[in-house]
Design an enzyme around this catalytic site. Sequence first.
Site, PDB file in Angstrom:
ATOM      1  N   THR A 136       0.930  -1.332  -0.164  1.00  0.00           N
ATOM      2  CA  THR A 136       0.019  -0.329   0.237  1.00  0.00           C
ATOM      3  C   THR A 136       0.605   1.083   0.278  1.00  0.00           C
ATOM      4  O   THR A 136       2.141   1.049   0.284  1.00  0.00           O
ATOM      5  CB  THR A 136      -0.799   0.333   1.634  1.00  0.00           C
ATOM      6  N   ASP A 137       0.213   3.092  -0.227  1.00  0.00           N
ATOM      7  CA  ASP A 137       0.967   3.608  -0.469  1.00  0.00           C
ATOM      8  C   ASP A 137       1.331   4.067   0.946  1.00  0.00           C
ATOM      9  O   ASP A 137       1.435   5.090   1.135  1.00  0.00           O
ATOM     10  CB  ASP A 137       0.538   4.454  -1.361  1.00  0.00           C
ATOM     11  N   GLU A 138       0.148   3.856   1.519  1.00  0.00           N
ATOM     12  CA  GLU A 138      -0.195   4.050   3.542  1.00  0.00           C
ATOM     13  C   GLU A 138       1.696   3.983   4.065  1.00  0.00           C
ATOM     14  O   GLU A 138       1.565   5.070   4.818  1.00  0.00           O
ATOM     15  CB  GLU A 138      -0.848   3.520   3.882  1.00  0.00           C
ATOM     16  N   TYR A 162      -2.621  -0.603  10.471  1.00  0.00           N
ATOM     17  CA  TYR A 162      -2.247  -1.643   9.308  1.00  0.00           C
ATOM     18  C   TYR A 162      -0.879  -1.250   8.582  1.00  0.00           C
ATOM     19  O   TYR A 162       0.106  -1.940   8.268  1.00  0.00           O
ATOM     20  CB  TYR A 162      -3.258  -1.212   8.530  1.00  0.00           C
ATOM     21  N   LYS A 166       1.911  -3.513   7.175  1.00  0.00           N
ATOM     22  CA  LYS A 166       2.784  -3.854   5.984  1.00  0.00           C
ATOM     23  C   LYS A 166       4.015  -3.101   5.272  1.00  0.00           C
ATOM     24  O   LYS A 166       4.865  -3.684   4.352  1.00  0.00           O
ATOM     25  CB  LYS A 166       1.285  -3.076   5.247  1.00  0.00           C
TER      26      LYS A 166
HETATM   27  P1  NAD Z   1      -8.978  -7.888   1.975  1.00  0.00           P
HETATM   28  O1  NAD Z   1      -9.749  -7.170   3.048  1.00  0.00           O
HETATM   29  O2  NAD Z   1     -10.889  -8.124   1.160  1.00  0.00           O
HETATM   30  O3  NAD Z   1      -8.549  -9.030   1.571  1.00  0.00           O
HETATM   31  C1  NAD Z   1      -7.904  -9.954   2.383  1.00  0.00           C
HETATM   32  C2  NAD Z   1      -7.936 -11.368   2.028  1.00  0.00           C
HETATM   33  O4  NAD Z   1      -7.016 -11.975   2.934  1.00  0.00           O
HETATM   34  C3  NAD Z   1      -9.451 -12.366   2.633  1.00  0.00           C
HETATM   35  O5  NAD Z   1      -9.867 -12.815   1.853  1.00  0.00           O
HETATM   36  C4  NAD Z   1      -8.623 -12.652   4.047  1.00  0.00           C
HETATM   37  O6  NAD Z   1      -9.661 -14.020   3.919  1.00  0.00           O
HETATM   38  C5  NAD Z   1      -7.461 -13.399   3.295  1.00  0.00           C
HETATM   39  N1  NAD Z   1      -6.999 -13.489   3.952  1.00  0.00           N
HETATM   40  C6  NAD Z   1      -6.508 -12.653   5.748  1.00  0.00           C
HETATM   41  N2  NAD Z   1      -5.816 -13.329   6.261  1.00  0.00           N
HETATM   42  C7  NAD Z   1      -5.904 -14.368   5.681  1.00  0.00           C
HETATM   43  C8  NAD Z   1      -4.473 -15.358   6.075  1.00  0.00           C
HETATM   44  N3  NAD Z   1      -3.662 -15.301   7.579  1.00  0.00           N
HETATM   45  N4  NAD Z   1      -4.191 -16.694   5.288  1.00  0.00           N
HETATM   46  C9  NAD Z   1      -5.060 -16.415   4.678  1.00  0.00           C
HETATM   47  N5  NAD Z   1      -6.162 -15.542   3.886  1.00  0.00           N
HETATM   48  C10 NAD Z   1      -5.523 -14.604   4.552  1.00  0.00           C
HETATM   49  O7  NAD Z   1      -8.337  -6.838   0.824  1.00  0.00           O
HETATM   50  P2  NAD Z   1      -7.986  -5.892  -0.272  1.00  0.00           P
HETATM   51  O8  NAD Z   1      -8.589  -5.152  -0.025  1.00  0.00           O
HETATM   52  O9  NAD Z   1      -8.326  -6.852  -1.423  1.00  0.00           O
HETATM   53  O10 NAD Z   1      -6.481  -5.915  -0.010  1.00  0.00           O
HETATM   54  C11 NAD Z   1      -5.396  -6.917  -0.775  1.00  0.00           C
HETATM   55  C12 NAD Z   1      -4.268  -7.250  -0.561  1.00  0.00           C
HETATM   56  O11 NAD Z   1      -4.416  -5.492  -0.962  1.00  0.00           O
HETATM   57  C13 NAD Z   1      -3.440  -6.393   0.981  1.00  0.00           C
HETATM   58  O12 NAD Z   1      -2.370  -7.288   1.289  1.00  0.00           O
HETATM   59  C14 NAD Z   1      -4.011  -4.471   0.947  1.00  0.00           C
HETATM   60  O13 NAD Z   1      -3.197  -4.415   1.654  1.00  0.00           O
HETATM   61  C15 NAD Z   1      -3.287  -4.794  -0.262  1.00  0.00           C
HETATM   62  N6  NAD Z   1      -4.106  -2.798  -0.470  1.00  0.00           N
HETATM   63  C16 NAD Z   1      -5.566  -3.067  -0.330  1.00  0.00           C
HETATM   64  C17 NAD Z   1      -5.560  -1.492  -0.909  1.00  0.00           C
HETATM   65  C18 NAD Z   1      -6.997  -1.517  -1.230  1.00  0.00           C
HETATM   66  O14 NAD Z   1      -7.594   0.186  -1.068  1.00  0.00           O
HETATM   67  N7  NAD Z   1      -8.197  -2.656  -0.419  1.00  0.00           N
HETATM   68  C19 NAD Z   1      -5.158  -0.868  -0.993  1.00  0.00           C
HETATM   69  C20 NAD Z   1      -3.442  -0.833  -0.984  1.00  0.00           C
HETATM   70  C21 NAD Z   1      -3.007  -1.752  -0.809  1.00  0.00           C
HETATM   71  P1  TYD Z   2     -10.482   3.493   4.447  1.00  0.00           P
HETATM   72  O1  TYD Z   2     -11.237   2.670   3.074  1.00  0.00           O
HETATM   73  O2  TYD Z   2     -10.869   2.813   5.634  1.00  0.00           O
HETATM   74  O3  TYD Z   2      -9.127   3.577   3.438  1.00  0.00           O
HETATM   75  P2  TYD Z   2      -7.651   4.287   3.540  1.00  0.00           P
HETATM   76  O4  TYD Z   2      -8.200   4.452   5.613  1.00  0.00           O
HETATM   77  O5  TYD Z   2      -6.915   2.575   4.152  1.00  0.00           O
HETATM   78  O6  TYD Z   2      -7.873   5.073   3.405  1.00  0.00           O
HETATM   79  O7  TYD Z   2     -11.080   4.878   4.351  1.00  0.00           O
HETATM   80  C1  TYD Z   2     -11.147   6.046   3.149  1.00  0.00           C
HETATM   81  C2  TYD Z   2     -11.173   7.224   3.488  1.00  0.00           C
HETATM   82  O8  TYD Z   2     -12.405   7.918   4.189  1.00  0.00           O
HETATM   83  C3  TYD Z   2     -10.227   7.791   4.903  1.00  0.00           C
HETATM   84  O9  TYD Z   2     -10.005   8.646   5.067  1.00  0.00           O
HETATM   85  C4  TYD Z   2     -11.224   7.270   6.407  1.00  0.00           C
HETATM   86  C5  TYD Z   2     -12.188   7.826   5.755  1.00  0.00           C
HETATM   87  N1  TYD Z   2     -13.220   7.219   5.899  1.00  0.00           N
HETATM   88  C6  TYD Z   2     -15.098   7.906   6.801  1.00  0.00           C
HETATM   89  O10 TYD Z   2     -14.660   8.633   6.505  1.00  0.00           O
HETATM   90  N2  TYD Z   2     -15.574   7.574   7.413  1.00  0.00           N
HETATM   91  C7  TYD Z   2     -15.940   5.700   6.940  1.00  0.00           C
HETATM   92  O11 TYD Z   2     -16.921   4.866   7.537  1.00  0.00           O
HETATM   93  C8  TYD Z   2     -14.708   5.167   6.492  1.00  0.00           C
HETATM   94  C9  TYD Z   2     -14.647   3.604   6.661  1.00  0.00           C
HETATM   95  C10 TYD Z   2     -13.808   5.971   6.235  1.00  0.00           C
END
Ligand code: NAD
Ligand code: TYD
Length: 359
Positions: A136-138, A162, A166
């Site tokens: 992630t960019d975080e 989190y 990461k």
């Molecule tokens: P998500 O939470 O939707 O899915 C995570 C998946 O991992 C789920 O299917 C869960 O069952 C599985 N999982 C969790 N713990 C596990 C374990 N111990 N063993 C096996 N499987 C396990 O997440 P996502 O949003 O699809 O994100 C996927 C990846 O991308 C993550 O690594 C996250 O850090 C990264 N990422 C996500 C975002 C975003 O906007 N969603 C942005 C940047 C990076």
């Molecule tokens: P989120 O989707 O949780 O992603 P991330 O924290 O990884 O960026 O949140 C996106 C932005 O929205 C973040 O600034 C937090 C804000 N947010 C709200 O204002 N209300 C909400 O209910 C949620 C879930 C997020």
Amino acid sequence: MRTYLVTGGAGFIGSNYIHYMFQKYDSQIRIINLDKLTYAGNLENLKGVEDRDNYTFIRADICDRDAVNQIFQENDIDRVVHFAAESHVDRSIKDPEIFVRTNVLGTLVLLNAAKAAWELPDGTYQEGKKFLHVSTDEVYGSLEEEGEYFYENTPYDPHSPYSASKASSDMLVKSYIDTYHFPANITNCSNNYGPYQFPEKLIPLIINNALQGKKLPVYGDGKNVRDWLYVEDHAKGIDLVQEKGRLFETYNIGGHNEKQNIEIIHIILDTLREMLPESDARRELVSDDLITYVEDRKGHDRRYAIAPDKIKKEVGWYPETKFEDGIRKTIQWFFEHEEWMKNVTSGSYQKYYQDMYKI
Ligand code: NAD
Ligand code: TYD
């Protein structure tokens, strides 16, 4: 036939990636999806691929060394694409430990299993084996100034449990690259949105609440900025990095689409009003009055933004989907998948929502 091990393939991005890969490569590849099926993992996300001969689902924990090693022993894995993680910042603030376990220890277990399976006696690796770590960019922390961006060499400065977990997993991958010349890439992407996203994250939560006339919780002043990336563009970027990227390199994948949270909410409300047919009773429920400012998230990062220059220059990827189009596609998907939303928001989601928001 090339075999992919996709971890976390039942989650949001992982399932979109699997759909994308089968659309692109059809029967030219085999995918093994390793997922523990936590609250965020859902096999319904894989309807349509589960009957394929070239797809296998294995329910296992990435921290389970024996289970992971066994997968590598029984299958000639060519590519690992590692999505599995605990992914929600708010949950990490309440319960950081599982984030360290899954994100850090789980990544280490996978690295060791892949290294053991792929390494040759002289310390080099079997031809063509590659590991892609999705991050992630975080990890880069928070930007204040407009016009500032995250680049691949921006120093790490994570703030939430989190992003700290990461960042730690990224460091482990980097250490395997530096120490063992392990064939890996890291991608750091911005906030994804699209089909199959669990409604704990901002966009699906707002869509789901608005359609039910429930309050729309906005943290703090609503002016925090995120850089939104359509999930299918992300899936394409990951594939291109494995195909065309330079091994050992990190690539940032961003949407070039910065928006304040409050803008996102207004766009969703406007788009819902525009897309819902006159006859749909939910039109009455969708209202700006639902916007409710709530207590800010602890340690809330102000702004994330990626300049995806390196990935564009080196592999030719750019974020193709304009936000206006991506949000319409996402909303349309949620219209067509009411059952999916009902299923994922039953049971433990209700408890999570009550504990988290109390509104
Ligand atoms: P998500 O939470 O939707 O899915 C995570 C998946 O991992 C789920 O299917 C869960 O069952 C599985 N999982 C969790 N713990 C596990 C374990 N111990 N063993 C096996 N499987 C396990 O997440 P996502 O949003 O699809 O994100 C996927 C990846 O991308 C993550 O690594 C996250 O850090 C990264 N990422 C996500 C975002 C975003 O906007 N969603 C942005 C940047 C990076
Ligand atoms: P989120 O989707 O949780 O992603 P991330 O924290 O990884 O960026 O949140 C996106 C932005 O929205 C973040 O600034 C937090 C804000 N947010 C709200 O204002 N209300 C909400 O209910 C949620 C879930 C997020």
